[in-house]
Design a protein around this motif. Structure first.
Motif, PDB file in Angstrom:
ATOM      1  N   ARG A  56      49.302  29.263  -0.913  1.00  0.00           N
ATOM      2  CA  ARG A  56      49.648  27.896  -1.328  1.00  0.00           C
ATOM      3  C   ARG A  56      49.252  26.933  -0.226  1.00  0.00           C
ATOM      4  N   TYR A  57      48.776  25.759  -0.648  1.00  0.00           N
ATOM      5  CA  TYR A  57      48.577  24.645   0.281  1.00  0.00           C
ATOM      6  C   TYR A  57      49.518  23.563  -0.223  1.00  0.00           C
ATOM      7  N   GLY A  58      50.652  23.414   0.380  1.00  0.00           N
ATOM      8  CA  GLY A  58      51.637  22.445  -0.121  1.00  0.00           C
ATOM      9  C   GLY A  58      51.990  22.796  -1.553  1.00  0.00           C
ATOM     10  N   LYS A  59      51.774  21.854  -2.462  1.00  0.00           N
ATOM     11  CA  LYS A  59      52.143  22.112  -3.866  1.00  0.00           C
ATOM     12  C   LYS A  59      51.063  22.857  -4.634  1.00  0.00           C
ATOM     13  N   ILE A  60      49.866  22.953  -4.047  1.00  0.00           N
ATOM     14  CA  ILE A  60      48.758  23.629  -4.748  1.00  0.00           C
ATOM     15  C   ILE A  60      48.838  25.132  -4.524  1.00  0.00           C
ATOM     16  N   THR A  61      48.806  25.888  -5.634  1.00  0.00           N
ATOM     17  CA  THR A  61      48.694  27.346  -5.498  1.00  0.00           C
ATOM     18  C   THR A  61      47.213  27.659  -5.632  1.00  0.00           C
ATOM     19  N   ALA A  62      46.550  27.823  -4.495  1.00  0.00           N
ATOM     20  CA  ALA A  62      45.095  28.006  -4.500  1.00  0.00           C
ATOM     21  C   ALA A  62      44.721  29.410  -4.941  1.00  0.00           C
ATOM     22  N   VAL A  63      45.578  30.391  -4.627  1.00  0.00           N
ATOM     23  CA  VAL A  63      45.342  31.780  -5.030  1.00  0.00           C
ATOM     24  C   VAL A  63      46.655  32.279  -5.632  1.00  0.00           C
TER      25      VAL A  63
ATOM     26  N   GLY B 257      33.216  31.654  -9.744  1.00  0.00           N
ATOM     27  CA  GLY B 257      34.247  30.708 -10.149  1.00  0.00           C
ATOM     28  C   GLY B 257      33.801  29.296  -9.866  1.00  0.00           C
ATOM     29  N   PRO B 258      34.351  28.324 -10.609  1.00  0.00           N
ATOM     30  CA  PRO B 258      33.946  26.939 -10.387  1.00  0.00           C
ATOM     31  C   PRO B 258      34.428  26.408  -9.041  1.00  0.00           C
ATOM     32  N   ASN B 259      33.990  25.223  -8.678  1.00  0.00           N
ATOM     33  CA  ASN B 259      34.423  24.606  -7.415  1.00  0.00           C
ATOM     34  C   ASN B 259      35.948  24.536  -7.380  1.00  0.00           C
ATOM     35  N   GLY B 260      36.500  24.897  -6.241  1.00  0.00           N
ATOM     36  CA  GLY B 260      37.947  24.794  -6.069  1.00  0.00           C
ATOM     37  C   GLY B 260      38.738  25.918  -6.717  1.00  0.00           C
ATOM     38  N   ALA B 261      38.039  26.972  -7.183  1.00  0.00           N
ATOM     39  CA  ALA B 261      38.728  28.076  -7.874  1.00  0.00           C
ATOM     40  C   ALA B 261      39.558  28.934  -6.921  1.00  0.00           C
ATOM     41  N   GLY B 262      39.206  28.900  -5.631  1.00  0.00           N
ATOM     42  CA  GLY B 262      39.960  29.703  -4.659  1.00  0.00           C
ATOM     43  C   GLY B 262      39.139  30.818  -4.023  1.00  0.00           C
ATOM     44  N   LYS B 263      37.819  30.832  -4.255  1.00  0.00           N
ATOM     45  CA  LYS B 263      36.971  31.927  -3.763  1.00  0.00           C
ATOM     46  C   LYS B 263      36.981  32.001  -2.234  1.00  0.00           C
ATOM     47  N   THR B 264      36.717  30.841  -1.599  1.00  0.00           N
ATOM     48  CA  THR B 264      36.651  30.831  -0.137  1.00  0.00           C
ATOM     49  C   THR B 264      37.998  31.221   0.447  1.00  0.00           C
ATOM     50  N   THR B 265      39.074  30.753  -0.178  1.00  0.00           N
ATOM     51  CA  THR B 265      40.407  31.089   0.333  1.00  0.00           C
ATOM     52  C   THR B 265      40.623  32.598   0.275  1.00  0.00           C
ATOM     53  N   VAL B 266      40.279  33.226  -0.847  1.00  0.00           N
ATOM     54  CA  VAL B 266      40.436  34.683  -0.971  1.00  0.00           C
ATOM     55  C   VAL B 266      39.615  35.375   0.119  1.00  0.00           C
TER      56      VAL B 266
ATOM     57  N   TYR C 119      40.787  35.196   8.510  1.00  0.00           N
ATOM     58  CA  TYR C 119      40.746  33.833   9.035  1.00  0.00           C
ATOM     59  C   TYR C 119      41.777  32.903   8.415  1.00  0.00           C
ATOM     60  N   ARG C 120      42.419  33.337   7.333  1.00  0.00           N
ATOM     61  CA  ARG C 120      43.499  32.515   6.761  1.00  0.00           C
ATOM     62  C   ARG C 120      44.693  33.414   6.514  1.00  0.00           C
ATOM     63  N   SER C 121      45.859  32.828   6.609  1.00  0.00           N
ATOM     64  CA  SER C 121      47.083  33.593   6.355  1.00  0.00           C
ATOM     65  C   SER C 121      47.347  33.607   4.849  1.00  0.00           C
TER      66      SER C 121
ATOM     67  N   ASP D 171      29.015  34.379   1.910  1.00  0.00           N
ATOM     68  CA  ASP D 171      29.538  33.224   1.187  1.00  0.00           C
ATOM     69  C   ASP D 171      28.366  32.371   0.713  1.00  0.00           C
ATOM     70  N   GLU D 172      28.143  32.347  -0.583  1.00  0.00           N
ATOM     71  CA  GLU D 172      27.036  31.590  -1.191  1.00  0.00           C
ATOM     72  C   GLU D 172      25.732  31.797  -0.418  1.00  0.00           C
ATOM     73  N   PRO D 173      25.226  33.040  -0.418  1.00  0.00           N
ATOM     74  CA  PRO D 173      24.096  33.351   0.472  1.00  0.00           C
ATOM     75  C   PRO D 173      22.796  32.624   0.172  1.00  0.00           C
TER      76      PRO D 173
ATOM     77  N   THR E 123      29.216  33.379  -5.187  1.00  0.00           N
ATOM     78  CA  THR E 123      28.009  32.672  -5.616  1.00  0.00           C
ATOM     79  C   THR E 123      28.319  31.780  -6.810  1.00  0.00           C
ATOM     80  N   HIS E 124      27.513  30.734  -6.943  1.00  0.00           N
ATOM     81  CA  HIS E 124      27.584  29.885  -8.134  1.00  0.00           C
ATOM     82  C   HIS E 124      26.449  30.231  -9.088  1.00  0.00           C
ATOM     83  N   TYR E 125      25.564  31.141  -8.659  1.00  0.00           N
ATOM     84  CA  TYR E 125      24.397  31.463  -9.490  1.00  0.00           C
ATOM     85  C   TYR E 125      24.664  32.730 -10.270  1.00  0.00           C
TER      86      TYR E 125
ATOM     87  N   SER F 132      46.906  21.075 -14.585  1.00  0.00           N
ATOM     88  CA  SER F 132      47.802  22.201 -14.327  1.00  0.00           C
ATOM     89  C   SER F 132      47.858  22.612 -12.875  1.00  0.00           C
ATOM     90  N   ARG F 133      46.871  22.169 -12.060  1.00  0.00           N
ATOM     91  CA  ARG F 133      46.961  22.520 -10.630  1.00  0.00           C
ATOM     92  C   ARG F 133      47.204  21.341  -9.746  1.00  0.00           C
TER      93      ARG F 133
HETATM   94  P1  ATP Z   1      33.896  25.998  -3.798  1.00  0.00           P
HETATM   95  O1  ATP Z   1      33.169  26.756  -4.845  1.00  0.00           O
HETATM   96  O2  ATP Z   1      33.854  24.527  -4.045  1.00  0.00           O
HETATM   97  O3  ATP Z   1      33.538  26.392  -2.388  1.00  0.00           O
HETATM   98  P2  ATP Z   1      36.312  27.646  -3.784  1.00  0.00           P
HETATM   99  O4  ATP Z   1      36.387  28.423  -5.036  1.00  0.00           O
HETATM  100  O5  ATP Z   1      35.815  28.340  -2.574  1.00  0.00           O
HETATM  101  O6  ATP Z   1      35.495  26.316  -4.021  1.00  0.00           O
HETATM  102  P3  ATP Z   1      38.643  26.979  -2.161  1.00  0.00           P
HETATM  103  O7  ATP Z   1      37.846  26.295  -1.099  1.00  0.00           O
HETATM  104  O8  ATP Z   1      39.213  28.302  -1.823  1.00  0.00           O
HETATM  105  O9  ATP Z   1      37.806  27.078  -3.518  1.00  0.00           O
HETATM  106  O10 ATP Z   1      39.798  25.981  -2.596  1.00  0.00           O
HETATM  107  C1  ATP Z   1      40.797  26.314  -3.554  1.00  0.00           C
HETATM  108  C2  ATP Z   1      41.781  25.164  -3.666  1.00  0.00           C
HETATM  109  O11 ATP Z   1      42.542  25.035  -2.450  1.00  0.00           O
HETATM  110  C3  ATP Z   1      41.157  23.793  -3.896  1.00  0.00           C
HETATM  111  O12 ATP Z   1      42.029  23.059  -4.735  1.00  0.00           O
HETATM  112  C4  ATP Z   1      41.094  23.191  -2.506  1.00  0.00           C
HETATM  113  O13 ATP Z   1      41.150  21.781  -2.579  1.00  0.00           O
HETATM  114  C5  ATP Z   1      42.378  23.743  -1.873  1.00  0.00           C
HETATM  115  N1  ATP Z   1      42.221  23.940  -0.413  1.00  0.00           N
HETATM  116  C6  ATP Z   1      41.316  24.733   0.204  1.00  0.00           C
HETATM  117  N2  ATP Z   1      41.499  24.708   1.550  1.00  0.00           N
HETATM  118  C7  ATP Z   1      42.532  23.877   1.772  1.00  0.00           C
HETATM  119  C8  ATP Z   1      43.206  23.431   2.951  1.00  0.00           C
HETATM  120  N3  ATP Z   1      42.843  23.859   4.153  1.00  0.00           N
HETATM  121  N4  ATP Z   1      44.235  22.577   2.790  1.00  0.00           N
HETATM  122  C9  ATP Z   1      44.619  22.140   1.579  1.00  0.00           C
HETATM  123  N5  ATP Z   1      44.039  22.516   0.430  1.00  0.00           N
HETATM  124  C10 ATP Z   1      43.011  23.359   0.517  1.00  0.00           C
END
Ligand code: ATP
Length: 313
Positions: A20-27, A44-53, A60-62, A162-164, A194-196, A312-313
């Protein structure tokens, strides 16, 4: 690697992963398992949570909840032990611009206990001809290859890409795919985002689609979203004569094209082509289509978006 019965231990496992990032459940309760030697793509689309996972898996992230094991280790607690065993290629990394390609790899090589020979890494990444070139003189595609080479020089068991190929021209993308295929041939485990969709199709043995922090589908790209069970579809320019009777599931005519889903594809093709020869007419632009990975992906992402409802998010 340790074996459990006849099945090898997964290279990556996540169960009930939450971030979670504050109120957002990213994963949101993500489960994943990547087998050793597998190329696995996270879509997954932009902001889906891929980089966070991926960054949680890299250490690198808790995380807020869930269990994670990468090469049998918890990345949140064992990052130092994991580091020499994994290779990470970020969307943009920074190599010293004044060193040559070979010097850069030789420098990184010294950081690892059991590195691969530099020339072998140059060969694998298609950089042999550029080994004396300064990093500042490399094209974007060559720099990305160098980043893969840096990740590979420590001979990691697992690579995160990551998006090679983002921003590559089509030829450079195909070259990069070959590099990733070379990694797969070495039985390295590769987790890529990847987005491709064509990239995932060409490289990955399995894919998972992440939408709004949740996995909405996973499996073999050939069968994702049931695309292999959808009947093939025939399309051709409407001829200027009435078509013969055909057994079809559906048939439409729009913009000068006939689209039909035959009961039996082979029988329909036989009937149609025989009819066309007999009537000296053409079936221009005749094509057989099944849903592509992109069709399946867009449907999954659309369905998940509608199910979640607006905002919803
Ligand atoms: P993209 O394809 O655009 O790279 P992604 O699938 O990798 O997106 P993430 O970067 O993991 O998605 O982000 C998932 C969600 O978490 C998004 O809503 C993003 O705004 C939010 N988020 C990511 N990092 C942080 C952060 N450090 N602080 C607050 N919110 C964050």
């Amino acid at each position: 690697m340790a074996e459990t019965g006849t099945r090898p231990e997964p290279a990556v496992v996540a169960r009930g992963l939450v971030k979670r990032y504050g109120k957002i459940t990213a994963v949101d309760h993500v489960d994943l398992a990547v087998a050793p030697g597998e190329v696995f793509a996270l879509l997954g689309p932009n902001g889906a949570g891929k980089t966070t996972v991926v960054e949680i898996l890299e250490g690198y992230r808790s995380r807020d909840a869930g269990e994670v094991a990468v090469l049998g280790l918890d990345p949140a607690r064992r990052r130092a032990r994991l580091k020499p065993r994994i290779g990470i290629v970020l969307q943009s990394a920074g190599a010293d611009r004044y060193l040559t390609v070979r010097e850069t790899l030789a420098m990184y090589r010294d950081c690892y206990p059991r590195p691969r020979p530099v020339d072998e890494v140059l060969e694998l990444t298609g950089l042999l001809a550029d080994r004396r070139r300064r990093v500042s003189r490399l094209s974007g595609g060559q720099q990305r290859r160098l980043e893969v080479a840096i990740a590979l020089v420590g001979d990691p068991e697992l690579l995160f890409l990551d998006e090679p190929t983002t921003g590559f021209d089509p030829a450079a993308r195909h070259d990069a795919w070959q590099v990733i295929k070379n990694l797969a041939a070495l039985r390295k485990t590769v987790l890529l985002t990847t987005h491709y969709l064509d990239e995932a199709q060409a490289l990955a043995g399995r894919v998972a689609v992440l939408v709004g922090g949740r996995i909405v589908a996973s499996g073999d790209p050939a069968t994702l979203g049931g695309r292999d069970t959808v009947r093939p579809h025939l399309r051709f320019r409407a001829p200027d004569q009435p078509l013969p009777p055909l057994e079809t599931v559906s048939r439409t005519e729009t913009d000068g094209f006939v689209d039909l889903v035959p009961e039996d594809l082979t029988a329909a093709l036989h009937r149609l082509t025989g009819w066309a020869i007999e009537h000296r007419t053409a079936l221009d632009d005749l094509a057989i289509r099944r849903p592509t990975l992109e069709d399946a992906y867009l449907r999954l992402v659309g369905d998940a978006g509608r199910a979640a409802g607006p905002g919803s998010r």
